[in-house]
Write a protein that holds these residues in place. Structure first.
Motif, PDB file in Angstrom:
ATOM      1  N   GLN A 275       1.918 -13.224 -11.777  1.00  0.00           N
ATOM      2  CA  GLN A 275       1.008 -14.356 -11.927  1.00  0.00           C
ATOM      3  C   GLN A 275       0.454 -14.493 -13.343  1.00  0.00           C
ATOM      4  OE1 GLN A 275      -1.998 -14.460  -8.879  1.00  0.00           O
ATOM      5  NE2 GLN A 275      -0.591 -13.839  -7.271  1.00  0.00           N
ATOM      6  N   GLN A 276       0.853 -13.596 -14.232  1.00  0.00           N
ATOM      7  CA  GLN A 276       0.394 -13.727 -15.617  1.00  0.00           C
ATOM      8  C   GLN A 276       1.267 -14.754 -16.331  1.00  0.00           C
ATOM      9  OE1 GLN A 276       0.913 -10.455 -18.542  1.00  0.00           O
ATOM     10  NE2 GLN A 276      -1.305 -10.554 -18.779  1.00  0.00           N
ATOM     11  N   ILE A 277       0.641 -15.744 -16.913  1.00  0.00           N
ATOM     12  CA  ILE A 277       1.372 -16.849 -17.522  1.00  0.00           C
ATOM     13  C   ILE A 277       1.972 -16.424 -18.857  1.00  0.00           C
ATOM     14  CG2 ILE A 277       1.098 -19.153 -18.525  1.00  0.00           C
ATOM     15  CD1 ILE A 277      -1.156 -19.543 -16.411  1.00  0.00           C
ATOM     16  N   LYS A 278       3.222 -16.821 -19.077  1.00  0.00           N
ATOM     17  CA  LYS A 278       3.850 -16.589 -20.378  1.00  0.00           C
ATOM     18  C   LYS A 278       3.279 -17.585 -21.382  1.00  0.00           C
ATOM     19  CE  LYS A 278       8.316 -14.753 -18.842  1.00  0.00           C
ATOM     20  NZ  LYS A 278       9.787 -14.982 -18.819  1.00  0.00           N
ATOM     21  N   GLN A 279       2.664 -17.067 -22.420  1.00  0.00           N
ATOM     22  CA  GLN A 279       2.045 -17.930 -23.421  1.00  0.00           C
ATOM     23  C   GLN A 279       3.118 -18.567 -24.303  1.00  0.00           C
ATOM     24  OE1 GLN A 279      -1.417 -18.412 -23.486  1.00  0.00           O
ATOM     25  NE2 GLN A 279      -1.325 -17.224 -21.586  1.00  0.00           N
ATOM     26  N   LEU A 280       2.935 -19.844 -24.593  1.00  0.00           N
ATOM     27  CA  LEU A 280       3.854 -20.560 -25.480  1.00  0.00           C
ATOM     28  C   LEU A 280       3.360 -20.382 -26.912  1.00  0.00           C
ATOM     29  CD1 LEU A 280       6.383 -22.322 -25.351  1.00  0.00           C
ATOM     30  CD2 LEU A 280       4.901 -24.330 -25.274  1.00  0.00           C
ATOM     31  N   ASP A 281       4.130 -19.681 -27.710  1.00  0.00           N
ATOM     32  CA  ASP A 281       3.694 -19.301 -29.059  1.00  0.00           C
ATOM     33  C   ASP A 281       4.103 -20.360 -30.086  1.00  0.00           C
ATOM     34  OD1 ASP A 281       2.630 -17.876 -31.134  1.00  0.00           O
ATOM     35  OD2 ASP A 281       4.338 -16.502 -31.330  1.00  0.00           O
ATOM     36  N   ILE A 282       3.433 -21.510 -30.018  1.00  0.00           N
ATOM     37  CA  ILE A 282       3.663 -22.557 -31.015  1.00  0.00           C
ATOM     38  C   ILE A 282       2.314 -23.133 -31.440  1.00  0.00           C
ATOM     39  CG2 ILE A 282       5.956 -23.163 -30.132  1.00  0.00           C
ATOM     40  CD1 ILE A 282       4.715 -25.583 -28.783  1.00  0.00           C
ATOM     41  N   GLN A 283       2.314 -23.888 -32.498  1.00  0.00           N
ATOM     42  CA  GLN A 283       1.077 -24.443 -33.053  1.00  0.00           C
ATOM     43  C   GLN A 283       0.485 -25.508 -32.132  1.00  0.00           C
ATOM     44  OE1 GLN A 283       1.562 -25.981 -37.030  1.00  0.00           O
ATOM     45  NE2 GLN A 283      -0.331 -27.186 -36.941  1.00  0.00           N
ATOM     46  N   GLY A 284      -0.844 -25.452 -31.945  1.00  0.00           N
ATOM     47  CA  GLY A 284      -1.555 -26.515 -31.251  1.00  0.00           C
ATOM     48  C   GLY A 284      -1.872 -26.262 -29.794  1.00  0.00           C
ATOM     49  N   THR A 285      -1.566 -25.084 -29.266  1.00  0.00           N
ATOM     50  CA  THR A 285      -1.825 -24.841 -27.839  1.00  0.00           C
ATOM     51  C   THR A 285      -3.310 -24.801 -27.507  1.00  0.00           C
ATOM     52  OG1 THR A 285      -1.611 -22.462 -28.271  1.00  0.00           O
ATOM     53  CG2 THR A 285       0.338 -23.602 -27.421  1.00  0.00           C
ATOM     54  N   GLU A 286      -4.164 -24.700 -28.551  1.00  0.00           N
ATOM     55  CA  GLU A 286      -5.608 -24.645 -28.311  1.00  0.00           C
ATOM     56  C   GLU A 286      -6.230 -26.033 -28.165  1.00  0.00           C
ATOM     57  OE1 GLU A 286      -5.069 -25.530 -32.544  1.00  0.00           O
ATOM     58  OE2 GLU A 286      -4.127 -24.105 -31.153  1.00  0.00           O
ATOM     59  N   LEU A 287      -5.472 -27.093 -28.381  1.00  0.00           N
ATOM     60  CA  LEU A 287      -6.003 -28.457 -28.310  1.00  0.00           C
ATOM     61  C   LEU A 287      -6.421 -28.818 -26.888  1.00  0.00           C
ATOM     62  CD1 LEU A 287      -3.378 -30.309 -30.562  1.00  0.00           C
ATOM     63  CD2 LEU A 287      -5.754 -29.768 -31.159  1.00  0.00           C
ATOM     64  N   GLN A 288      -7.425 -29.695 -26.797  1.00  0.00           N
ATOM     65  CA  GLN A 288      -7.847 -30.198 -25.494  1.00  0.00           C
ATOM     66  C   GLN A 288      -6.721 -31.047 -24.886  1.00  0.00           C
ATOM     67  OE1 GLN A 288     -11.546 -32.328 -25.824  1.00  0.00           O
ATOM     68  NE2 GLN A 288     -12.561 -30.699 -26.971  1.00  0.00           N
ATOM     69  N   GLY A 289      -6.639 -31.025 -23.568  1.00  0.00           N
ATOM     70  CA  GLY A 289      -5.604 -31.799 -22.888  1.00  0.00           C
ATOM     71  C   GLY A 289      -4.323 -31.027 -22.671  1.00  0.00           C
ATOM     72  N   ILE A 290      -4.297 -29.758 -23.114  1.00  0.00           N
ATOM     73  CA  ILE A 290      -3.123 -28.908 -22.888  1.00  0.00           C
ATOM     74  C   ILE A 290      -3.492 -27.847 -21.856  1.00  0.00           C
ATOM     75  CG2 ILE A 290      -1.495 -27.284 -23.919  1.00  0.00           C
ATOM     76  CD1 ILE A 290      -1.771 -28.766 -26.535  1.00  0.00           C
ATOM     77  N   PHE A 291      -2.717 -27.779 -20.793  1.00  0.00           N
ATOM     78  CA  PHE A 291      -2.987 -26.839 -19.704  1.00  0.00           C
ATOM     79  C   PHE A 291      -1.709 -26.075 -19.367  1.00  0.00           C
ATOM     80  CE2 PHE A 291      -5.512 -30.669 -19.157  1.00  0.00           C
ATOM     81  CZ  PHE A 291      -6.805 -30.187 -19.023  1.00  0.00           C
ATOM     82  N   TYR A 292      -1.892 -24.862 -18.918  1.00  0.00           N
ATOM     83  CA  TYR A 292      -0.767 -24.147 -18.314  1.00  0.00           C
ATOM     84  C   TYR A 292      -0.698 -24.587 -16.856  1.00  0.00           C
ATOM     85  CZ  TYR A 292       0.021 -21.342 -22.434  1.00  0.00           C
ATOM     86  OH  TYR A 292       0.340 -20.951 -23.714  1.00  0.00           O
TER      87      TYR A 292
END
Length: 562
Positions: A275-292
């Motif tokens: 259940q641990q989500i694989k993080q997407l290692d690219i620029q901008g994942t911290e922006l609002q409107g982006i969800f796993y």
């Protein structure tokens, strides 16, 4: 304890009596079990061999060979008295990871015996209602009808048995002579299955679940329009009535340590999934409107709202991506597009679920990979790059190569990332992690699901094996058998004897032989599009009783043909 367990015990006593009779009088056990022809064969053959030995009694190589044949036939006579004739199994049963007697319960549904059909399935599968909706149906791939009208709709027929069959009356269990409790971490399919088979063996079982309700991903990771909550709760309520204890809201490693669990139980099964989500290692994942996507599904399950208005981009190509896309459609998104870096053939998700997403207006673009997300505070676009696949050796997935100079940007208002999950071992003490974990999963004996540490078992996604409900159920059953052997300190010889003495016992039922009718595969009705995309009502409606009986009548009953 189920009625079938009592029937099996009674049948085993009969078989042991038959074995004992044939031990003293060859063929007598077969007569006892009303197998007259087999009894006559062994009795007459032994009488003839005894007469032959008395006639040619001289110590030579010939008589030694005759003695060897005599002894071999004697052993076969004993084994045959216990085991009986070999049971034929249909291709669908052999393909089913859980080993359900599919042809048998299909024949029972054909005759309208829904209660018997449900019990037949419950013998090998505790989550009947769930599996009647989200099984990946490997059995249908081996159906003999697949080239003649289409494979039998086995999943839908199983669902009918769950909907119209009455759950069996539970028999009071005898106190466990071992008096050893078993602890299970996780209440997903593998954990529930292991608990089910252990409780049937008489072991007290406690399942530890970090969420407030049992069910794991079945409850909050699959949208209600695919798997209604009451369906999951119905199967879990059945398990509760068996006596399984659920300790919800207990996170191992936080509320209770793993060492405390080992001290409290004779054996522990790790079945907490990935259940641990694989993080997407690219620029901008911290922006609002982006969800796993998995986090979004969990949040929506708990009643939180997410704004899906405008264009929604889904990154990924598995079942979670399809579920997230369909949820976005129902939440008011104007356009939902899945972006996947491979092609349809290499998608990890179920093709039927992809078809359902496309039916509801979701679009998909292949051979594109997310490079970065754009926007100031809130996401307003995704920069993508075209990809190509470089083939590897047979049996391995292709390598994905991003093409230089192919980057382009698409506008979007919300992004859902569904690039997979991975195992989380943070709840395990470091010394135990070092001994159990190999690579990214826990290494186990595939027959017993025992890890490298005695008394600790693992099943389900955390072992790195196939990720389907029916595979998890199979692993849970294997783990239950392994735990039983461990608690009883069964040696190798005892395990071999128990495996040889094991038998499948179909419930006695008078099922007439009927010629299969010809026709094409029946397809279940679907909720109308305009209603499906504006509600959380279940989309796949299943069969009516009449439709199920008609479809079941197509079955060739391959187990009777072999």
């Amino acid at each position: 304890m189920l009625w079938i367990d009592l029937a099996k015990k009674k049948e085993k006593r009969r078989r042991i009596r038959a074995l004992t009779l044939s031990l003293f009088i060859p063929g007598a056990g077969q007569f006892y079990r009303k197998r007259i022809a087999a009894g006559l064969f062994f009795f007459i053959t032994f009488c003839f061999l005894i007469w032959l030995l008395t006639e040619i009694w001289r110590i030579n190589y010939g008589i030694i060979g005759t003695f060897a044949g005599f002894f071999l036939l004697y052993i076969i006579n004993i084994v045959d008295a216990y085991k009986g004739p070999a049971k034929s199994s249909a291709p669908c049963e052999r393909r089913c990871p859980a080993g359900i007697n599919i042809a048998h319960y299909i024949a029972q549904v054909r005759e309208g015996n829904y209660d018997d059909a449900l019990i037949t399935i419950l013998d090998r599968m505790p989550l009947v209602s769930v599996c009647g909706r989200v099984c990946d149906r490997p059995c249908e791939l081996s159906c003999a009808l697949r080239c003649s009208g289409g494979s039998l709709a086995i999943e839908c027929i199983k669902r009918i048995a769950a909907e119209y069959g009455t759950l069996p009356t539970l028999q009071k269990m005898k106190p466990n002579t071992h008096n050893n409790s078993i602890g299970i971490i996780g209440s997903g399919p593998a954990g529930l299955s292991a608990a089910y088979f252990l409780i049937r063996k008489g072991y007290p079982v406690t399942i530890y679940e970090k969420e407030t309700e049992p069910g794991g991903l079945l409850l909050w990771g699959i949208p209600e329009f695919r798997l209604p909550r009451e369906v999951v709760k119905k199967d879990i309520e059945f398990l509760k009535n068996l006596g399984i204890v659920f300790d919800c809201g207990t996170a191992i490693g936080k509320n209770k340590t793993f060492d405390e669990l080992l001290n409290a139980h004779k054996s522990v099964l790790i079945a907490c999934g990935s259940q641990q989500i694989k993080q997407l290692d690219i620029q901008g994942t911290e922006l609002q409107g982006i969800f796993y996507a998995l986090d979004a599904l969990r949040s929506l399950h708990h009643g939180n709202q997410i704004d899906f208005s405008g264009n929604v981009a889904i990154i990924g190509g598995g079942n979670t991506a399809f579920d997230a896309a369909r949820v976005a459609v129902r939440s008011g998104a104007e356009k939902v597009t899945i972006y996947y870096r491979r092609n349809e053939e290499e998608m990890s998700g179920n093709k039927e679920e992809l078809a359902m997403a496309l039916r509801e207006g979701v679009t998909i673009e292949y051979y594109v990979s997310a490079m970065r997300f754009t926007g100031k505070k809130k996401v307003d676009g995704v920069e993508l790059a075209r990809t190509e696949l470089r083939m590897r050796k047979e049996g391995k997935r292709s390598d994905v190569i991003s093409l230089e100079g192919s980057n382009f940007t698409i506008d979007c208002d919300t992004v859902l990332i569904a690039t997979g999950q991975q195992q989380d071992f943070s709840f395990l003490p470091r010394d135990i992690q070092d001994k159990l974990v190999r690579g990214s999963c826990i290494k186990v004996n595939t027959q017993t699901m025992e890890t490298l540490l005695p008394g600790i078992f693992a099943a389900g996604d955390i072992t790195g094996r196939r990720r389907s409900v029916v595979d998890a159920v199979d692993m849970g059953r294997r783990a239950a058998q392994g735990i039983d052997w461990y608690v009883r300190s069964a040696g190798k010889v005892q395990k071999i004897i128990e495996r040889l003495s094991d038998f499948d016992y179909p419930l006695p039922s008078s099922l007439p032989r009927r010629k299969a009718i010809k026709g094409k595969r029946a397809e279940q009705k679907l909720l109308k599009i305009n209603k499906a995309v504006t509600s959380v009502l279940e989309v796949e409606k299943g069969f009516s009783k009449e439709e199920a009986k008609k479809e079941a009548s197509r079955c060739l009953q391959c187990n009777r043909l072999t």
